[in-house]
Design an enzyme around this catalytic site. Structure first.
Site, PDB file in Angstrom:
ATOM      1  N   ILE A 138       0.846  -1.200   0.000  1.00  0.00           N
ATOM      2  CA  ILE A 138       0.000   0.000   0.000  1.00  0.00           C
ATOM      3  C   ILE A 138       0.882   1.251   0.000  1.00  0.00           C
ATOM      4  O   ILE A 138       0.623   2.197  -0.751  1.00  0.00           O
ATOM      5  CB  ILE A 138      -0.979   0.013   1.196  1.00  0.00           C
ATOM      6  CG1 ILE A 138      -1.911  -1.201   1.146  1.00  0.00           C
ATOM      7  CG2 ILE A 138      -1.817   1.303   1.190  1.00  0.00           C
ATOM      8  CD1 ILE A 138      -2.925  -1.292   2.274  1.00  0.00           C
ATOM      9  N   ASN A 197       0.175  -5.274  15.577  1.00  0.00           N
ATOM     10  CA  ASN A 197       0.070  -3.942  14.976  1.00  0.00           C
ATOM     11  C   ASN A 197      -0.095  -2.826  16.010  1.00  0.00           C
ATOM     12  O   ASN A 197       0.239  -1.674  15.729  1.00  0.00           O
ATOM     13  CB  ASN A 197      -1.042  -3.925  13.930  1.00  0.00           C
ATOM     14  CG  ASN A 197      -0.609  -4.671  12.664  1.00  0.00           C
ATOM     15  OD1 ASN A 197       0.562  -5.001  12.525  1.00  0.00           O
ATOM     16  ND2 ASN A 197      -1.539  -4.941  11.768  1.00  0.00           N
ATOM     17  N   ARG A 203     -15.976  -0.570  -3.029  1.00  0.00           N
ATOM     18  CA  ARG A 203     -16.277  -1.959  -3.417  1.00  0.00           C
ATOM     19  C   ARG A 203     -17.772  -2.098  -3.717  1.00  0.00           C
ATOM     20  O   ARG A 203     -18.160  -2.679  -4.736  1.00  0.00           O
ATOM     21  CB  ARG A 203     -15.854  -2.917  -2.296  1.00  0.00           C
ATOM     22  CG  ARG A 203     -14.344  -3.065  -2.222  1.00  0.00           C
ATOM     23  CD  ARG A 203     -13.904  -4.010  -1.119  1.00  0.00           C
ATOM     24  NE  ARG A 203     -12.454  -4.235  -1.222  1.00  0.00           N
ATOM     25  CZ  ARG A 203     -11.649  -4.411  -0.182  1.00  0.00           C
ATOM     26  NH1 ARG A 203     -12.133  -4.393   1.053  1.00  0.00           N
ATOM     27  NH2 ARG A 203     -10.356  -4.607  -0.370  1.00  0.00           N
ATOM     28  N   HIS A 213     -14.779  -1.516  10.217  1.00  0.00           N
ATOM     29  CA  HIS A 213     -14.258  -2.107   8.991  1.00  0.00           C
ATOM     30  C   HIS A 213     -14.108  -3.602   9.248  1.00  0.00           C
ATOM     31  O   HIS A 213     -13.145  -4.038   9.838  1.00  0.00           O
ATOM     32  CB  HIS A 213     -12.893  -1.480   8.695  1.00  0.00           C
ATOM     33  CG  HIS A 213     -12.265  -1.946   7.417  1.00  0.00           C
ATOM     34  ND1 HIS A 213     -12.931  -1.969   6.223  1.00  0.00           N
ATOM     35  CD2 HIS A 213     -11.015  -2.368   7.152  1.00  0.00           C
ATOM     36  CE1 HIS A 213     -12.112  -2.393   5.279  1.00  0.00           C
ATOM     37  NE2 HIS A 213     -10.940  -2.641   5.813  1.00  0.00           N
TER      38      HIS A 213
END
Ligand code: APR
Length: 320
Positions: free
Chosen positions: A14, A96, A152, A176
């Site tokens: 990304i 993370n 999407r 999300h």
């Protein structure tokens, strides 16, 4: 006027695509930061060598030192470990979270005036952690999810109706993940809401339900296909739209993970809602009226975000 500076924390799939898009759109000079020595430097040089071919002016630098992000106007964080097949977003939490603590400290020290966009998953918890770790004002830290989820959905609807993606709007709220809330009443083709399109026979309730399910599984569908890594083109393009709205003060109304302060009945939580993104960051949160079923789905989604944030707070109590 000097060019804007865009710092990308994480120079993976990304991060590299973000740098390319920032260059093509001439949003400013780009600094790629990554732990892996050579990767940000190599991508920066490759992109600099692309610039004469594509015909844009932007400086690209690659680094492993946080001081290089000094004075950045926008910071986009994609650093972290991506999902592997069979791995849920939630499995990523502990790994993370540490990365957000490091990135937050770097941003606080070197780019405290930046508009910060978090992309790392699990998104709604990571953006919460990044805001806490950086200590930046809440309206200057947002998460990218809704733009991607609604892109999407827009694509699937355009495909279903065989119309241009440009004429399809979509709205996805909530966290999300599997509990996201696609709001079909607010999805339109040239202003005509999907329920009306069902009524005039363009599609059926069953087909729309299948599209909603596919949207909810949009990330997993790509992970299964790629085998290693997760989606990167559409996520990068989605974050760039948010950065551009801030840098150009476009005041676009975008579904983003924004900090709630009583809106929708919640506070101290990042959840996907429509927001105006302009030069002051999150300038306004749009509070949509939800019917009973939508409200129930939204609350379920918020509960799952709250669960992730609680898990983060347990792992890193100092953040709270
Ligand atoms: N500091 C800086 N960079 C880091 C750190 C860290 N502490 N930890 C990992 N990275 C870097 C990796 O070296 C890698 O280059 O982050 C980059 C992540 O890139 P990819 O693995 O290619 O992942 P990408 O597809 O870009 O997705 C980024 O977005 O979709 C979410 O949660 C997903 O973590 C993923 C993130």
């Amino acid at each position: 006027m000097a060019r804007s500076k865009i710092a990308l924390i994480g120079a993976g799939q990304i991060g590299g695509t973000l740098a390319l898009l920032a260059g093509l759109k001439e949003l400013g000079d780009v600094v790629l930061f990554d732990l892996v020595e050579g990767v940000p430097q190599g991508k920066a040089l490759d992109l600099a060598e692309l610039s004469p071919v594509a015909g844009f002016d932007a400086a690209f630098a690659g680094t492993g030192a946080y001081e290089q992000i000094a004075g950045a106007d926008v910071v986009i964080v994609t650093a972290g470990v991506p999902r592997k097949p069979g791995m849920s977003r939630d499995d990523l939490l502990a790994v993370n979270l540490k990365v957000m603590e490091q990135a937050g400290a770097g941003i606080a020290k070197y780019a405290p005036d930046a508009f910060v966009i978090c992309v790392t998953n699990p998104l709604d918890a990571m953006v919460w952690a990044l805001q806490k770790a950086s200590g930046l004002p809440r309206h200057k830290v947002v998460g990218m999810a809704g733009v991607l989820d609604s892109a999407r959905l827009r694509y699937f609807l355009a495909d279903e109706f065989n119309v241009s993606v440009e004429d399809v709007t979509a709205m996805v709220l909530g966290g999300h993940g599997d509990t996201m809330v696609p709001l079909m009443r607010y999805c339109t083709v040239a202003g005509i809401p999907v329920p009306d399109l069902i009524r005039i026979g363009w599609t059926s309730t069953d087909r729309i339900e299948a599209i909603v399910t596919r949207t909810r599984n949009g990330g997993a569908e790509i992970v299964e296909l790629l085998k290693s890594g997760s989606a990167f083109y559409a996520p990068a393009a989605s974050a760039i739209v948010m950065a551009e709205s801030y840098l150009k003060d476009k005041k676009r109304v975008l579904p983003v993970a924004a900090p709630l302060s009583g809106e929708y009945g919640f506070r101290d939580l990042y959840v996907g809602v429509p927001a105006v993104i302009g030069a002051r960051g999150v300038e306004r949160i749009v509070e949509l009226e939800l019917d009973r079923a939508e409200r129930a789905q939204f609350e379920q989604s918020v509960a799952s975000v709250q669960g992730l944030v609680d898990a983060c707070a347990k792992i890193a109590p100092d953040l709270v």
